[in-house]
Design a protein around this motif. Structure first.
Motif, short mmCIF file in Angstrom:
data_model
loop_
_atom_site.label_atom_id
_atom_site.label_comp_id
_atom_site.label_asym_id
_atom_site.label_seq_id
_atom_site.Cartn_x
_atom_site.Cartn_y
_atom_site.Cartn_z
N LEU A 24 0.46 -1.41 0.11
CA LEU A 24 0.00 0.01 -0.06
C LEU A 24 1.16 0.88 -0.57
O LEU A 24 0.23 2.58 -0.75
CB LEU A 24 -0.49 -0.18 1.28
CG LEU A 24 -1.79 -0.81 1.33
CD1 LEU A 24 -2.75 -0.43 2.21
CD2 LEU A 24 -3.27 0.01 -0.42
N LEU A 25 1.61 1.10 0.94
CA LEU A 25 3.05 1.93 1.09
C LEU A 25 3.54 2.70 -0.52
O LEU A 25 3.97 3.91 -0.59
CB LEU A 25 3.83 1.68 2.15
CG LEU A 25 3.08 2.19 3.77
CD1 LEU A 25 4.33 2.28 4.55
CD2 LEU A 25 3.29 3.72 3.74
N GLU A 26 3.77 1.71 -1.15
CA GLU A 26 4.22 1.67 -2.42
C GLU A 26 3.48 1.98 -3.57
O GLU A 26 3.91 2.84 -4.60
CB GLU A 26 5.40 0.11 -2.66
CG GLU A 26 5.95 0.39 -4.25
CD GLU A 26 6.94 -0.04 -3.66
OE1 GLU A 26 7.56 -0.95 -5.43
OE2 GLU A 26 7.42 -1.06 -3.27
N LEU A 93 11.63 9.55 16.81
CA LEU A 93 10.54 8.21 17.34
C LEU A 93 9.41 9.21 16.85
O LEU A 93 7.98 8.25 16.03
CB LEU A 93 10.11 7.48 18.69
CG LEU A 93 11.60 7.18 19.00
CD1 LEU A 93 11.09 5.85 20.40
CD2 LEU A 93 11.69 6.00 18.31
N LEU A 94 8.87 9.64 17.31
CA LEU A 94 7.38 9.55 16.61
C LEU A 94 7.18 10.68 15.27
O LEU A 94 6.79 10.26 14.50
CB LEU A 94 7.13 11.72 17.85
CG LEU A 94 6.71 11.16 19.32
CD1 LEU A 94 6.11 12.72 20.52
CD2 LEU A 94 4.78 10.29 19.28
N LEU A 95 8.69 11.39 14.97
CA LEU A 95 8.84 12.41 13.65
C LEU A 95 8.29 10.27 12.68
O LEU A 95 7.83 10.60 11.85
CB LEU A 95 9.77 12.80 13.42
CG LEU A 95 9.71 14.40 14.00
CD1 LEU A 95 11.09 14.67 14.25
CD2 LEU A 95 8.68 14.82 13.54
N GLY A 99 5.26 9.86 10.26
CA GLY A 99 5.87 9.74 8.64
C GLY A 99 5.10 8.71 8.15
O GLY A 99 4.52 8.61 7.49
N GLU A 100 4.66 7.13 8.69
CA GLU A 100 4.79 6.00 8.41
C GLU A 100 3.67 6.19 8.93
O GLU A 100 2.83 5.60 7.16
CB GLU A 100 4.95 5.12 9.47
CG GLU A 100 4.89 3.94 9.16
CD GLU A 100 5.39 2.48 9.18
OE1 GLU A 100 4.75 1.36 9.23
OE2 GLU A 100 6.87 2.71 9.91
N LEU A 104 0.99 5.87 5.54
CA LEU A 104 -0.14 5.17 4.64
C LEU A 104 -1.91 6.09 4.57
O LEU A 104 -1.81 5.65 3.61
CB LEU A 104 -0.54 4.07 5.93
CG LEU A 104 -1.24 2.90 6.22
CD1 LEU A 104 -0.58 1.66 4.59
CD2 LEU A 104 -1.15 2.07 6.86
N PHE A 105 -2.03 6.84 5.56
CA PHE A 105 -3.20 7.35 4.59
C PHE A 105 -3.35 8.27 3.63
O PHE A 105 -4.05 8.15 2.89
CB PHE A 105 -2.98 8.45 5.71
CG PHE A 105 -3.95 8.40 6.87
CD1 PHE A 105 -5.68 8.19 6.78
CD2 PHE A 105 -3.61 7.66 7.96
CE1 PHE A 105 -6.25 7.60 8.65
CE2 PHE A 105 -4.69 7.30 9.43
CZ PHE A 105 -5.69 7.13 9.28
N MET A 106 -2.28 8.99 2.65
CA MET A 106 -1.95 8.85 2.10
C MET A 106 -2.01 7.89 0.51
O MET A 106 -2.95 8.28 0.02
CB MET A 106 -1.19 10.15 1.31
CG MET A 106 -0.68 11.37 2.28
SD MET A 106 0.96 11.81 2.21
CE MET A 106 0.45 12.80 1.14
N ALA A 107 -1.62 6.81 0.92
CA ALA A 107 -1.70 5.78 -0.08
C ALA A 107 -3.26 5.49 0.03
O ALA A 107 -4.04 5.27 -1.25
CB ALA A 107 -0.82 4.34 0.51
N LEU A 108 -3.63 4.83 1.09
CA LEU A 108 -5.10 4.88 0.70
C LEU A 108 -5.67 5.61 0.73
O LEU A 108 -7.48 5.97 0.32
CB LEU A 108 -5.86 4.54 2.31
CG LEU A 108 -4.99 3.51 2.75
CD1 LEU A 108 -5.53 2.92 4.30
CD2 LEU A 108 -5.64 2.26 2.22
#
Length: 191
Positions: A24-26, A93-95, A99-100, A104-108
């Motif tokens: 999905l990310l790709e 860690l938060l960034l 970011g991940e 994922l939301f952008m991919a979806l």
């Protein structure tokens, strides 16, 4: 193709979610069940025995991404010895985490399966769990903070979310520079 190793249903679902997430990310929503099956090392029919539809699989990927447990474990494992190093590591860690999830939301895109997962509730639960973990870590430095650990945790989260916002063009993005700004403010000398 050889037959997939028999797994319990929950383990099979988790394996399919893990195989789907990087796809999905790709590729975004353009992935096929054939790609998922190949990545997971299973037959396409296995996907539909675990998830009724591809949309339900995508929902499970999103639900898994919003599970706070992995992020909380990474935060609680922070063991830097001084406050500056700790805040820098927490920001890193938060960034990375934000970011991940953002990717994922952008991919979806706008087609993510809202009807199957109350995304707002998942965000609220995740935010509370991450906030509690930050408070636990920052509480170790309570004698060095001029605000309660809860306020320090909120400040760190706020900076991380602001930097990650797609419409913000931050002047500072390096976690160590952000940590310095959080800890020392904008004055050259104490104001």
């Amino acid at each position: 193709m050889t037959r997939a190793t028999p797994l319990a249903p929950d383990e099979r679902r988790a394996a399919l979610v893990a195989a789907t997430r990087p796809l999905l990310l790709e590729h975004g929503l353009n992935i096929t069940t054939k790609q998922v099956a190949e990545a997971a090392g299973v037959a396409e029919g296995t996907i539909f025995r675990a998830f009724e539809t591809k949309d339900r699989l995508f929902c499970a990927v999103l639900q898994d991404a919003l599970d706070p447990a992995p992020a909380v474990a990474r935060i609680l494992a922070v063991s830097e010895r001084d406050l500056t190093e700790t805040v820098t590591r927490l920001l890193e860690l938060l960034l990375a985490d934000i970011g991940e999830i953002k990717a994922l939301f952008m991919a979806l895109g706008s087609a993510h399966p809202k009807q199957h997962q109350p995304v707002h509730d998942a965000h609220t639960d995740r935010d509370a769990a991450i906030g509690a973990a930050l408070v636990a870590v920052l509480g170790r430095f309570g004698d060095q903070l001029r605000v309660p650990p809860e306020a320090a945790a909120w400040t760190i989260k706020s900076f991380a979310f602001t930097i990650a916002h797609p419409f913000v063009n931050p002047a500072i993005t390096e976690p160590s520079a952000l940590a310095s700004l959080i800890l020392h403010g904008i004055c050259e000398t104490p104001c």
